[in-house]
Design a protein around this motif. Structure first.
Motif, PDB file in Angstrom:
ATOM      1  N   PRO A 197     -11.080   6.454  -4.535  1.00  0.00           N
ATOM      2  CA  PRO A 197      -9.645   6.844  -3.961  1.00  0.00           C
ATOM      3  C   PRO A 197      -9.612   8.238  -4.389  1.00  0.00           C
TER       4      PRO A 197
ATOM      5  N   TYR B 116       0.647  -1.107  -0.118  1.00  0.00           N
ATOM      6  CA  TYR B 116      -0.158  -0.437  -0.102  1.00  0.00           C
ATOM      7  C   TYR B 116       0.824   1.143  -0.171  1.00  0.00           C
TER       8      TYR B 116
ATOM      9  N   THR C 261      -1.663   4.105 -11.239  1.00  0.00           N
ATOM     10  CA  THR C 261      -2.538   5.291 -10.281  1.00  0.00           C
ATOM     11  C   THR C 261      -3.447   5.131  -9.951  1.00  0.00           C
TER      12      THR C 261
ATOM     13  N   VAL D 179      -3.593   8.774  -6.355  1.00  0.00           N
ATOM     14  CA  VAL D 179      -2.896   8.002  -5.335  1.00  0.00           C
ATOM     15  C   VAL D 179      -2.924   6.304  -6.150  1.00  0.00           C
TER      16      VAL D 179
ATOM     17  N   MET E 141      -6.347   7.239   1.756  1.00  0.00           N
ATOM     18  CA  MET E 141      -6.837   7.079   0.343  1.00  0.00           C
ATOM     19  C   MET E 141      -7.778   7.526  -0.539  1.00  0.00           C
TER      20      MET E 141
END
Length: 281
Positions: free
Chosen positions: A253, A135, A264, A257, A142
């Motif tokens: 999210p 993560y 991403t 992120v 997120m």
């Protein structure tokens, strides 16, 4: 395939819940903190809204994806050719909202988003060390400040027998997002595809809360938490004459992120939308 119902108030609720997510892609909670009377009120007033002409005052925005989606522009699931038998309204914090209903769905959005953040904390806490290391940031972080989490109010209308052959209320599909939070709908029909390649009914007693993994969490966790295919069957007999209302919250999210070495959130979302271009909306 066994889908256990986990008591949210149990001391080991988080461990049981995350084990179910890991094994099945689904978790089911009872005695959760979401206001059931609020949910029932939302179901009732939005059913009346979908049965009225008022819904046509909020046609969906093809760019922003908020507003009302009629059956004519409903979703077509990936790898399927026929539209689902449903209509729905997309609610975002910044989007249009019908004046014909109360603010209950907006209040539910805030309440369910708060619970979802806690559940993401559970997911992270019970991720093995090697998964947690994947993560890019704490899972609850997120979604902080994200304006893309979507509350969809769904109406599956009664069936009249003239539906396109092979069309389902919701054809088999996986969700794109991190987690989906779903109070039990007004009618049964939700099924999940098990590792045995058979379809299994998801517990649907009124008052239960169903949570499933989306593709983004599967990507971020290296598939430790699997995004499981699910569908909504067409009812038969007297049940076919009834509407079905459901209220999924799709937890997203922020676009910047990092999900994995490959993506991403924005890149992942855009790729999926490109796959569905001309089909999803």
């Amino acid at each position: 395939m066994h889908l256990p119902v986990v008591d949210y108030r149990s001391p080991d609720a988080a461990a049981q819940f995350c084990q179910s997510l890991h094994e099945t892609g689904f978790g089911v909670l009872k005695n959760h903190p979401l206001d059931q009377s609020m949910v029932e009120g939302i179901y009732a007033e939005w059913l009346a809204f979908f049965q009225s002409e008022a819904k046509h005052r909020y046609p969906h925005d093809a760019d922003k994806h908020d507003g009302y989606f009629s059956p004519a522009v409903s979703e077509t699931a990936k790898n399927h050719a026929k539209k689902d038998i449903k209509e729905f309204f997309h609610i975002y914090p910044w989007g249009r909202y019908p004046s014909e209903v109360s603010d209950a769905a907006q209040r539910y959005y805030a309440q369910a988003s708060g619970l979802a953040q806690q559940l993401l904390g559970w997911v992270e806490e019970y991720s093995p060390a090697e998964v947690k290391a994947r993560y890019s940031m704490p899972l609850p972080a997120m979604i902080e400040g994200c304006q893309e989490t979507l509350l969809r109010v769904l109406h599956y209308p009664p069936l009249h027998g003239d539906e396109e052959p092979g069309a389902l209320r919701a054809a088999a599909h996986g969700d794109i997002n991190l987690l989906t939070i779903l109070p039990a709908a007004t009618e049964p029909g939700l099924q999940v595809l098990g590792k045995d390649n058979a379809w299994h009914d998801v517990p649907c007693d009124f008052g239960l809360l169903i949570i499933n993994i989306g593709d983004m969490l599967a990507e971020a966790s290296g598939n430790y938490y699997p995004s499981t295919v699910h569908r909504v069957l067409n009812p038969t007999g007297e049940a076919a004459k009834k509407s079905r209302i459901s209220l999924p919250l799709f937890l997203h999210p922020r676009r910047e992120v990092v999900l994995s070495e490959r993506y991403t959130v924005g890149q992942y979302f855009n790729e999926r939308m490109e796959e569905l271009r001309g089909k999803k909306y």
